[in-house]
Design a protein around this motif. Sequence first.
Motif, short mmCIF file in Angstrom:
data_model
loop_
_atom_site.label_atom_id
_atom_site.label_comp_id
_atom_site.label_asym_id
_atom_site.label_seq_id
_atom_site.Cartn_x
_atom_site.Cartn_y
_atom_site.Cartn_z
N ARG A 131 0.82 -1.21 0.00
CA ARG A 131 0.00 0.00 0.00
C ARG A 131 0.86 1.26 0.00
O ARG A 131 0.52 2.25 -0.66
N ALA A 132 1.96 1.23 0.73
CA ALA A 132 2.86 2.39 0.75
C ALA A 132 3.46 2.62 -0.63
O ALA A 132 3.55 3.77 -1.08
N ALA A 133 3.87 1.56 -1.30
CA ALA A 133 4.46 1.71 -2.64
C ALA A 133 3.44 2.33 -3.60
O ALA A 133 3.78 3.23 -4.38
N ASP A 134 2.21 1.87 -3.54
CA ASP A 134 1.16 2.44 -4.39
C ASP A 134 0.94 3.92 -4.06
O ASP A 134 0.81 4.75 -4.95
N PHE A 135 0.89 4.25 -2.76
CA PHE A 135 0.65 5.63 -2.34
C PHE A 135 1.78 6.54 -2.80
O PHE A 135 1.54 7.63 -3.34
N VAL A 136 3.01 6.10 -2.61
CA VAL A 136 4.16 6.92 -3.03
C VAL A 136 4.14 7.11 -4.54
O VAL A 136 4.30 8.22 -5.04
N ARG A 137 3.93 6.03 -5.28
CA ARG A 137 3.89 6.13 -6.74
C ARG A 137 2.82 7.10 -7.19
O ARG A 137 3.05 7.94 -8.07
N ASP A 138 1.63 7.04 -6.59
CA ASP A 138 0.50 7.85 -7.04
C ASP A 138 0.51 9.27 -6.52
O ASP A 138 -0.10 10.15 -7.13
N ASN A 139 1.20 9.53 -5.39
CA ASN A 139 1.08 10.84 -4.75
C ASN A 139 2.38 11.58 -4.47
O ASN A 139 2.36 12.80 -4.32
N LEU A 140 3.49 10.87 -4.34
CA LEU A 140 4.71 11.52 -3.86
C LEU A 140 5.93 11.37 -4.75
O LEU A 140 6.93 12.04 -4.53
N ALA A 141 5.90 10.49 -5.70
CA ALA A 141 7.10 10.14 -6.47
C ALA A 141 7.80 11.37 -7.05
O ALA A 141 9.03 11.47 -7.00
N SER A 142 7.05 12.32 -7.55
CA SER A 142 7.67 13.50 -8.17
C SER A 142 8.33 14.41 -7.15
O SER A 142 9.16 15.26 -7.51
N LEU A 143 8.02 14.25 -5.88
CA LEU A 143 8.58 15.10 -4.83
C LEU A 143 9.83 14.51 -4.18
O LEU A 143 10.52 15.20 -3.43
N LEU A 144 10.10 13.23 -4.43
CA LEU A 144 11.20 12.55 -3.76
C LEU A 144 12.45 12.51 -4.65
O LEU A 144 12.38 12.05 -5.79
N PRO A 145 13.59 12.96 -4.12
CA PRO A 145 14.82 12.91 -4.91
C PRO A 145 15.35 11.48 -5.11
O PRO A 145 16.03 11.20 -6.07
N GLU A 146 15.02 10.59 -4.19
CA GLU A 146 15.45 9.19 -4.23
C GLU A 146 14.25 8.31 -3.89
O GLU A 146 13.40 8.71 -3.10
N PRO A 147 14.18 7.11 -4.44
CA PRO A 147 13.08 6.22 -4.04
C PRO A 147 13.23 5.82 -2.58
O PRO A 147 14.35 5.73 -2.06
N PRO A 148 12.13 5.58 -1.89
CA PRO A 148 12.20 5.17 -0.49
C PRO A 148 12.92 3.83 -0.34
O PRO A 148 12.85 2.98 -1.22
N GLN A 149 13.59 3.67 0.79
CA GLN A 149 14.21 2.39 1.13
C GLN A 149 13.30 1.68 2.12
O GLN A 149 12.81 2.30 3.06
N VAL A 150 13.09 0.39 1.91
CA VAL A 150 12.23 -0.38 2.79
C VAL A 150 13.05 -1.43 3.50
O VAL A 150 13.82 -2.17 2.87
N THR A 151 12.94 -1.46 4.82
CA THR A 151 13.61 -2.44 5.65
C THR A 151 12.57 -3.03 6.59
O THR A 151 11.73 -2.31 7.10
N SER A 152 12.63 -4.32 6.81
CA SER A 152 11.68 -4.93 7.73
C SER A 152 12.40 -5.86 8.69
O SER A 152 13.52 -6.29 8.43
N GLY A 153 11.76 -6.14 9.79
CA GLY A 153 12.33 -7.04 10.78
C GLY A 153 11.38 -7.22 11.94
O GLY A 153 10.32 -6.63 11.99
N GLN A 154 11.78 -8.07 12.86
CA GLN A 154 10.96 -8.34 14.04
C GLN A 154 11.42 -7.49 15.21
O GLN A 154 12.61 -7.23 15.37
N VAL A 155 10.47 -7.08 16.03
CA VAL A 155 10.77 -6.34 17.26
C VAL A 155 11.42 -7.32 18.22
O VAL A 155 10.88 -8.39 18.50
N VAL A 156 12.59 -6.95 18.73
CA VAL A 156 13.30 -7.82 19.67
C VAL A 156 13.32 -7.24 21.09
O VAL A 156 13.69 -7.94 22.03
N ALA A 157 12.94 -5.97 21.22
CA ALA A 157 12.87 -5.36 22.55
C ALA A 157 11.90 -4.18 22.47
O ALA A 157 11.80 -3.52 21.45
N ALA A 158 11.20 -3.93 23.54
CA ALA A 158 10.27 -2.80 23.62
C ALA A 158 10.23 -2.33 25.06
O ALA A 158 10.46 -3.11 25.98
N GLY A 159 9.95 -1.07 25.23
CA GLY A 159 9.91 -0.51 26.58
C GLY A 159 8.59 0.08 26.92
O GLY A 159 7.68 0.16 26.19
#
Length: 73
Positions: free
Chosen positions: A45-73
């Motif tokens: 959904r984020a990729a679609d939103f960026v493509r449709d609404n923000l792509a022309s405003l961004l100097p670089e494409p967004p970087q996507v990183t994912s992972g599991q939460v290993v600690a929280a406070g």
Amino acid sequence: EEGFVPLLRQVPGFVAYYWVDAGGGVMLSTSVFEDQAGAEESVRRAADFVRDNLASLLPEPPQVTSGQVVAAG
């Protein structure tokens, strides 16, 4: 807040979303979901939103990183 965040809230397993201004033109966001399926759907959904609404405003494409939460406070 009006366009993108409501899209994320509709994804099953949505927990939280944070947008951070790290300074120097660097912005980052963190989305928290209950499971991997929700996180993957949010990336689609984020990729679609960026493509449709923000792509022309961004100097670089967004970087996507994912992972599991290993600690929280």
